[in-house]
Motif scaffolding. Structure first.
Motif, PDB file in Angstrom:
ATOM      1  N   GLN A 110      66.362   2.028 -97.644  1.00 27.20           N
ATOM      2  CA  GLN A 110      66.693   0.607 -97.570  1.00 27.20           C
ATOM      3  C   GLN A 110      66.352  -0.017 -96.221  1.00 27.20           C
ATOM      4  N   LEU A 111      66.426   0.787 -95.143  1.00 28.58           N
ATOM      5  CA  LEU A 111      66.202   0.275 -93.792  1.00 28.58           C
ATOM      6  C   LEU A 111      65.091   1.061 -93.090  1.00 28.58           C
ATOM      7  N   ARG A 112      64.305   0.348 -92.312  1.00 35.22           N
ATOM      8  CA  ARG A 112      63.288   1.013 -91.488  1.00 35.22           C
ATOM      9  C   ARG A 112      63.332   0.354 -90.110  1.00 35.22           C
ATOM     10  N   PRO A 113      64.042   0.970 -89.163  1.00 35.10           N
ATOM     11  CA  PRO A 113      64.220   0.357 -87.839  1.00 35.10           C
ATOM     12  C   PRO A 113      62.899  -0.071 -87.214  1.00 35.10           C
ATOM     13  N   ALA A 114      62.937  -1.250 -86.628  1.00 34.28           N
ATOM     14  CA  ALA A 114      61.768  -1.782 -85.923  1.00 34.28           C
ATOM     15  C   ALA A 114      62.164  -2.109 -84.490  1.00 34.28           C
ATOM     16  N   GLU A 115      61.193  -2.333 -83.638  1.00 30.69           N
ATOM     17  CA  GLU A 115      61.477  -2.664 -82.247  1.00 30.69           C
ATOM     18  C   GLU A 115      62.322  -3.938 -82.182  1.00 30.69           C
ATOM     19  N   GLY A 116      63.489  -3.802 -81.568  1.00 27.73           N
ATOM     20  CA  GLY A 116      64.376  -4.949 -81.430  1.00 27.73           C
ATOM     21  C   GLY A 116      65.278  -5.186 -82.628  1.00 27.73           C
ATOM     22  N   ASN A 117      65.121  -4.378 -83.690  1.00 26.32           N
ATOM     23  CA  ASN A 117      65.959  -4.554 -84.884  1.00 26.32           C
ATOM     24  C   ASN A 117      66.101  -3.216 -85.596  1.00 26.32           C
ATOM     25  N   ARG A 118      67.138  -2.503 -85.236  1.00 22.61           N
ATOM     26  CA  ARG A 118      67.335  -1.177 -85.841  1.00 22.61           C
ATOM     27  C   ARG A 118      67.829  -1.261 -87.275  1.00 22.61           C
ATOM     28  N   LEU A 119      68.204  -2.473 -87.735  1.00 21.56           N
ATOM     29  CA  LEU A 119      68.671  -2.656 -89.111  1.00 21.56           C
ATOM     30  C   LEU A 119      67.655  -3.419 -89.956  1.00 21.56           C
ATOM     31  N   ALA A 120      66.412  -3.363 -89.559  1.00 20.74           N
ATOM     32  CA  ALA A 120      65.367  -4.061 -90.313  1.00 20.74           C
ATOM     33  C   ALA A 120      65.224  -3.458 -91.706  1.00 20.74           C
ATOM     34  N   SER A 121      65.023  -4.313 -92.688  1.00 25.02           N
ATOM     35  CA  SER A 121      64.845  -3.847 -94.061  1.00 25.02           C
ATOM     36  C   SER A 121      63.527  -3.084 -94.197  1.00 25.02           C
ATOM     37  N   ASN A 122      63.545  -2.092 -95.055  1.00 25.87           N
ATOM     38  CA  ASN A 122      62.328  -1.345 -95.345  1.00 25.87           C
ATOM     39  C   ASN A 122      61.509  -2.133 -96.364  1.00 25.87           C
ATOM     40  N   ASP A 123      60.345  -2.600 -95.959  1.00 24.21           N
ATOM     41  CA  ASP A 123      59.494  -3.356 -96.880  1.00 24.21           C
ATOM     42  C   ASP A 123      58.559  -2.443 -97.663  1.00 24.21           C
ATOM     43  N   HIS A 124      58.698  -1.150 -97.468  1.00 19.40           N
ATOM     44  CA  HIS A 124      57.950  -0.123 -98.201  1.00 19.40           C
ATOM     45  C   HIS A 124      56.437  -0.258 -98.003  1.00 19.40           C
ATOM     46  N   SER A 125      56.057  -0.727 -96.820  1.00 23.51           N
ATOM     47  CA  SER A 125      54.630  -0.842 -96.489  1.00 23.51           C
ATOM     48  C   SER A 125      54.105   0.401 -95.779  1.00 23.51           C
ATOM     49  N   ASP A 126      55.014   1.330 -95.468  1.00 21.73           N
ATOM     50  CA  ASP A 126      54.627   2.556 -94.760  1.00 21.73           C
ATOM     51  C   ASP A 126      54.774   3.746 -95.708  1.00 21.73           C
ATOM     52  N   PRO A 127      53.671   4.192 -96.318  1.00 23.66           N
ATOM     53  CA  PRO A 127      53.757   5.301 -97.283  1.00 23.66           C
ATOM     54  C   PRO A 127      54.255   6.602 -96.667  1.00 23.66           C
ATOM     55  N   GLN A 128      54.006   6.788 -95.371  1.00 19.45           N
ATOM     56  CA  GLN A 128      54.470   8.012 -94.716  1.00 19.45           C
ATOM     57  C   GLN A 128      55.993   8.023 -94.631  1.00 19.45           C
ATOM     58  N   TRP A 129      56.589   6.874 -94.268  1.00 16.37           N
ATOM     59  CA  TRP A 129      58.050   6.756 -94.193  1.00 16.37           C
ATOM     60  C   TRP A 129      58.673   6.996 -95.567  1.00 16.37           C
ATOM     61  N   ASP A 130      58.176   6.282 -96.570  1.00 13.55           N
ATOM     62  CA  ASP A 130      58.735   6.424 -97.913  1.00 13.55           C
ATOM     63  C   ASP A 130      58.499   7.824 -98.464  1.00 13.55           C
ATOM     64  N   GLY A 131      57.356   8.399 -98.156  1.00 15.01           N
ATOM     65  CA  GLY A 131      57.071   9.750 -98.628  1.00 15.01           C
ATOM     66  C   GLY A 131      58.035  10.769 -98.055  1.00 15.01           C
ATOM     67  N   ARG A 132      58.397  10.572 -96.783  1.00 17.88           N
ATOM     68  CA  ARG A 132      59.371  11.481 -96.169  1.00 17.88           C
ATOM     69  C   ARG A 132      60.721  11.370 -96.868  1.00 17.88           C
ATOM     70  N   VAL A 133      61.134  10.133 -97.195  1.00 20.39           N
ATOM     71  CA  VAL A 133      62.413   9.940 -97.887  1.00 20.39           C
ATOM     72  C   VAL A 133      62.371  10.587 -99.264  1.00 20.39           C
ATOM     73  N   LEU A 134      61.296  10.360 -99.997  1.00 20.87           N
ATOM     74  CA  LEU A 134      61.187  10.948-101.338  1.00 20.87           C
ATOM     75  C   LEU A 134      61.130  12.471-101.270  1.00 20.87           C
ATOM     76  N   GLY A 135      60.530  12.995-100.209  1.00 16.97           N
ATOM     77  CA  GLY A 135      60.504  14.446-100.022  1.00 16.97           C
ATOM     78  C   GLY A 135      61.904  15.001 -99.799  1.00 16.97           C
ATOM     79  N   GLU A 136      62.710  14.292 -99.014  1.00 19.86           N
ATOM     80  CA  GLU A 136      64.085  14.725 -98.783  1.00 19.86           C
ATOM     81  C   GLU A 136      64.899  14.648-100.068  1.00 19.86           C
ATOM     82  N   LEU A 137      64.707  13.596-100.846  1.00 19.33           N
ATOM     83  CA  LEU A 137      65.414  13.480-102.125  1.00 19.33           C
ATOM     84  C   LEU A 137      65.002  14.590-103.086  1.00 19.33           C
TER      85      LEU A 137
END
Length: 208
Positions: A110-137
């Motif tokens: 749901q969240l993907r921290p960005a510079e200046g905003n650690r609670l930034a929403s995850n816009d699912h534009s980073d396949p590596q980030w989402d892939g890591r989450v799906l791998g953990e699940l």
């Protein structure tokens, strides 16, 4: 030897675990036919154990305080009759370890921290980030399968959680992101929350 819950407990407890559910949802969860499910729910309404409720445009049955007490009584009797307390307590301990990982994975979805905003929403534009989450699940799902296997060895009503989790995960991998944390669908998070409630109520524990 595994123990199968009687229809009355299966239906009453299905309402408890789901929080609010209509006849069809209860029948699907318990594996009972719709007519039997409806008859039992109407009996429970007459006993004062369930009542109809509406929330967010949906409606269904929910337990009353008397219904929660009756469910707790039936669960306690079943747990002792099946000699399953030790196995369920062990499963709950294992679940609590996995729960921290599941919560973090869902937060990262749901969240993907960005510079200046650690609670930034995850816009699912980073396949590596989402892939890591799906791998953990996926890893969590493998451990969930083993956990449920131990539970169903003593109480058959715990069967199916791992399969519903895997179904949600498969749909998320196919691009339907709402199947990770979405509400109104049997998402990974929704299935996990139902199992958490099932374990706690079976052992007579309070959430938190």
């Amino acid at each position: 030897m595994t123990h199968a819950s009687p229809p009355d407990l299966s239906v009453l407890h299905a309402v408890r675990v789901k929080g609010m559910a209509d006849d069809a949802a209860v029948a699907l969860r318990t594996g009972l036919d719709l007519d039997t499910t409806t008859e039992l729910l109407e009996d429970f309404e007459a006993y004062g154990w369930v009542t109809r409720a509406e929330f967010g445009g949906t409606s269904g049955w929910t337990l009353t305080e008397r219904g929660r007490a009756e469910d707790a009584r039936k669960l306690g009797e079943e747990l002792d009759r099946a000699g399953a307390r030790t196995a369920v307590e062990q499963a709950h301990k294992e679940f609590e370890v996995l729960n921290g990982r599941l919560v973090k994975a869902c937060t990262d979805w749901q969240l993907r921290p960005a510079e200046g905003n650690r609670l930034a929403s995850n816009d699912h534009s980073d396949p590596q980030w989402d892939g890591r989450v799906l791998g953990e699940l996926t890893a969590i799902g493998g451990e969930l399968t083993a956990l449920i296997g131990g539970l169903t060895g003593v109480l058959t009503r715990f069967d199916g959680y791992h399969e519903r989790f895997e179904t949600g995960l498969a749909r998320a991998r196919a691009g339907e992101g709402q199947w990770v944390t979405g509400v109104g669908v049997a998402s990974c998070h929704s299935v996990w929350m139902e199992l958490h409630e099932d374990l706690l109520s079976t052992l007579g524990l309070q959430r938190g």
